[in-house]
Design a protein around this motif. Sequence first.
Motif, short mmCIF file in Angstrom:
data_model
loop_
_atom_site.label_atom_id
_atom_site.label_comp_id
_atom_site.label_asym_id
_atom_site.label_seq_id
_atom_site.Cartn_x
_atom_site.Cartn_y
_atom_site.Cartn_z
N MET A 159 44.20 30.73 13.06
CA MET A 159 45.34 30.01 13.63
C MET A 159 44.89 29.21 14.85
SD MET A 159 48.90 31.63 15.07
CE MET A 159 50.04 30.63 16.03
N PRO A 160 45.25 27.92 14.94
CA PRO A 160 44.89 27.12 16.13
C PRO A 160 45.47 27.73 17.39
CG PRO A 160 45.74 25.73 14.37
CD PRO A 160 46.02 27.14 13.96
N SER A 161 44.77 27.57 18.49
CA SER A 161 45.23 28.17 19.75
C SER A 161 45.78 27.10 20.68
CB SER A 161 44.07 28.90 20.45
OG SER A 161 43.03 27.99 20.77
N ILE A 162 46.71 27.50 21.54
CA ILE A 162 47.24 26.58 22.54
C ILE A 162 46.30 26.53 23.74
CG2 ILE A 162 49.62 26.97 21.81
CD1 ILE A 162 49.96 28.72 24.33
N SER A 163 46.53 25.61 24.62
CA SER A 163 45.65 25.40 25.76
C SER A 163 45.83 26.48 26.81
CB SER A 163 45.93 24.04 26.40
OG SER A 163 47.22 24.03 26.99
N GLU A 164 44.80 26.68 27.62
CA GLU A 164 44.92 27.58 28.78
C GLU A 164 45.96 27.03 29.75
OE1 GLU A 164 43.54 30.62 29.38
OE2 GLU A 164 43.01 30.41 27.25
N LYS A 165 46.00 25.70 29.85
CA LYS A 165 46.99 25.07 30.72
C LYS A 165 48.40 25.44 30.25
CE LYS A 165 46.12 20.87 32.01
NZ LYS A 165 45.95 19.40 31.98
N GLY A 166 48.59 25.40 28.94
CA GLY A 166 49.90 25.75 28.39
C GLY A 166 50.26 27.20 28.65
N LYS A 167 49.26 28.08 28.53
CA LYS A 167 49.51 29.50 28.77
C LYS A 167 49.90 29.75 30.23
CE LYS A 167 46.23 31.03 25.21
NZ LYS A 167 44.92 31.67 24.96
N HIS A 168 49.35 28.96 31.12
CA HIS A 168 49.61 29.16 32.55
C HIS A 168 50.82 28.36 33.06
CE1 HIS A 168 45.38 30.64 32.46
NE2 HIS A 168 45.87 31.49 33.33
N MET A 169 51.40 27.52 32.21
CA MET A 169 52.58 26.76 32.63
C MET A 169 53.73 27.74 32.93
SD MET A 169 54.05 23.87 33.32
CE MET A 169 53.00 22.59 32.63
N PRO A 170 54.24 27.75 34.16
CA PRO A 170 55.27 28.73 34.50
C PRO A 170 56.62 28.39 33.88
CG PRO A 170 54.87 27.26 36.35
CD PRO A 170 53.85 26.91 35.31
N ALA A 171 57.37 29.42 33.52
CA ALA A 171 58.74 29.22 33.06
C ALA A 171 59.63 28.91 34.26
CB ALA A 171 59.24 30.47 32.35
N SER A 172 60.67 28.14 34.04
CA SER A 172 61.58 27.79 35.13
C SER A 172 62.43 28.99 35.52
CB SER A 172 62.49 26.64 34.70
OG SER A 172 63.55 26.47 35.64
N PRO A 173 62.41 29.39 36.80
CA PRO A 173 63.29 30.49 37.23
C PRO A 173 64.75 30.07 37.19
CG PRO A 173 62.28 29.45 39.13
CD PRO A 173 61.64 28.83 37.91
N ILE A 174 64.98 28.76 37.15
CA ILE A 174 66.34 28.23 37.12
C ILE A 174 66.91 28.29 35.71
CG2 ILE A 174 67.77 26.23 37.71
CD1 ILE A 174 65.33 25.28 39.46
N ARG A 175 66.06 28.09 34.71
CA ARG A 175 66.54 27.95 33.34
C ARG A 175 66.14 29.10 32.40
NH1 ARG A 175 68.19 22.58 32.13
NH2 ARG A 175 67.99 21.20 33.92
N LYS A 176 65.23 29.97 32.82
CA LYS A 176 64.71 30.97 31.89
C LYS A 176 65.75 32.01 31.48
CE LYS A 176 62.74 34.11 35.38
NZ LYS A 176 61.48 34.71 35.90
N LEU A 177 66.81 32.16 32.27
CA LEU A 177 67.85 33.14 31.95
C LEU A 177 68.97 32.55 31.09
CD1 LEU A 177 68.13 34.92 35.42
CD2 LEU A 177 67.06 35.82 33.36
N VAL A 178 68.82 31.29 30.71
CA VAL A 178 69.87 30.62 29.92
C VAL A 178 70.22 31.39 28.65
CG1 VAL A 178 70.39 28.56 28.54
CG2 VAL A 178 69.51 28.31 30.88
N PRO A 179 69.26 31.90 27.87
CA PRO A 179 69.63 32.64 26.65
C PRO A 179 70.56 33.82 26.94
CG PRO A 179 67.30 32.11 26.61
CD PRO A 179 67.79 31.77 27.97
N TYR A 180 70.35 34.52 28.05
CA TYR A 180 71.21 35.65 28.41
C TYR A 180 72.59 35.17 28.80
CZ TYR A 180 66.66 37.93 28.57
OH TYR A 180 65.42 38.40 28.25
N ALA A 181 72.65 34.01 29.48
CA ALA A 181 73.95 33.45 29.84
C ALA A 181 74.72 33.02 28.60
CB ALA A 181 73.76 32.26 30.79
N GLU A 182 74.02 32.40 27.66
CA GLU A 182 74.68 31.97 26.43
C GLU A 182 75.18 33.16 25.63
OE1 GLU A 182 75.43 28.74 25.65
OE2 GLU A 182 74.74 28.54 27.74
N ALA A 183 74.40 34.24 25.61
CA ALA A 183 74.83 35.45 24.90
C ALA A 183 76.07 36.05 25.57
CB ALA A 183 73.70 36.47 24.88
N ALA A 184 76.10 36.02 26.90
CA ALA A 184 77.27 36.53 27.62
C ALA A 184 78.52 35.72 27.27
CB ALA A 184 77.01 36.49 29.12
#
Length: 396
Positions: free
Chosen positions: A1-26
């Motif tokens: 399987m092709p691998s993604i970049s190290e840069k991609g692995k280290h790209m941080p998730a947004s603390p502002i938006r990462k909880l959106v799935p939990y908000a939508e579920a609520a």
Amino acid sequence: MPSISEKGKHMPASPIRKLVPYAEAAKKRGTHVIHLNIGQPDIKTPKVALDAVRNHNIEVLAYSMTEGSETYREKIAAYYAKKDIQVTAKDIIVTTGGSEALSFAMGTIMDTDDEIIIPEPFYANYNGFATAMGVNVVPIASSIESNFALPPISDFEKLISEKTKAILICNPGNPTGYLYSKEEIQQLAALVKKHNLFLIADEVYREFAYEGRQHYSILQEEGLENNAIVVDSVSKRYSMCGARIGCLVSKNNEVVQTALKFAQARLSPPTFAQIASEAALETPQSYFDEVIAEYASRRDILIAELRKLEGVKVAVPQGAFYCVVELPVVDADDFAQWLLEKFEMEGDTVMVAPAAGFYATPGLGKNQIRIAYVLEKDQLVKAVQILGKALKQYNN
């Protein structure tokens, strides 16, 4: 399987938006979510901007100039002149939001593994932009005890290395709401000139300063012409976040011409959004006077309500529309997720932005959140009441 970049692995998730799935579920469960997590103003966009798009007579939606239309850049320069900032259209590149302006700035002045010093906490996406550009963030901590004032210049100087290319500030600050004084800007100006560095200022909240305080731009500082780069945007100023129009401004011609090459690679900024943004420059001062008064009133109510909560500490913003709140919890990320997954009060819960994502130093901000007070005052009061009850239940 092709691998993604190290840069991609280290790209941080947004603390502002990462909880959106939990908000939508609520929301799907029937819970009303009060959003304190994102700086999306509820203030109406100026009618003149919306009318400019509604009443257009464009028959072919063509590319604009790479650097943005000349008429728009000339009007931006005129806007700056009213703020005692003397620049011309050739000093300005219109960008797709302030985000692109900051990416262009980093790409223009920095190579892979170069370093940029940033007072933390800072706008979370700075980490993302730096990762995308292969740049290393060197954080310097400010403290809630000092209301997140500029750290001592001697602390900055200790961090400067051969790899250091720039210092980046947000003024007024996101997420802190701190407004740097003229004296603090002058201290930074002297430091970057001494070490031949760039000073980048994210000034997108320039309009929002309280108690009669005046914003002092790095472009107003004499002798800093070769070092100063400003990032700006229409998003918050005119409540036009969806327009995605910003600009990079510098009197350093080499910086502008190099940034232009990055801009050419993405062709041009969006035409309709430029039309709206150009028209928005006609917005009367009365609009800002009313908006600033409203935000100041919201801030005062929010701070007063938060101070009623046991074990809670809050910094008092001097500008923008955010505040950092320290909670009596060990892990604000866990608490924020718990609020959305397991808690409600009379059918309501709140969504906050955990503050650890606004720091680059591991472990800092773990018990802090950022609140954006961009809601009506009754909603802010209700949200704090929910937070208070939630903290008691969570800690028990």
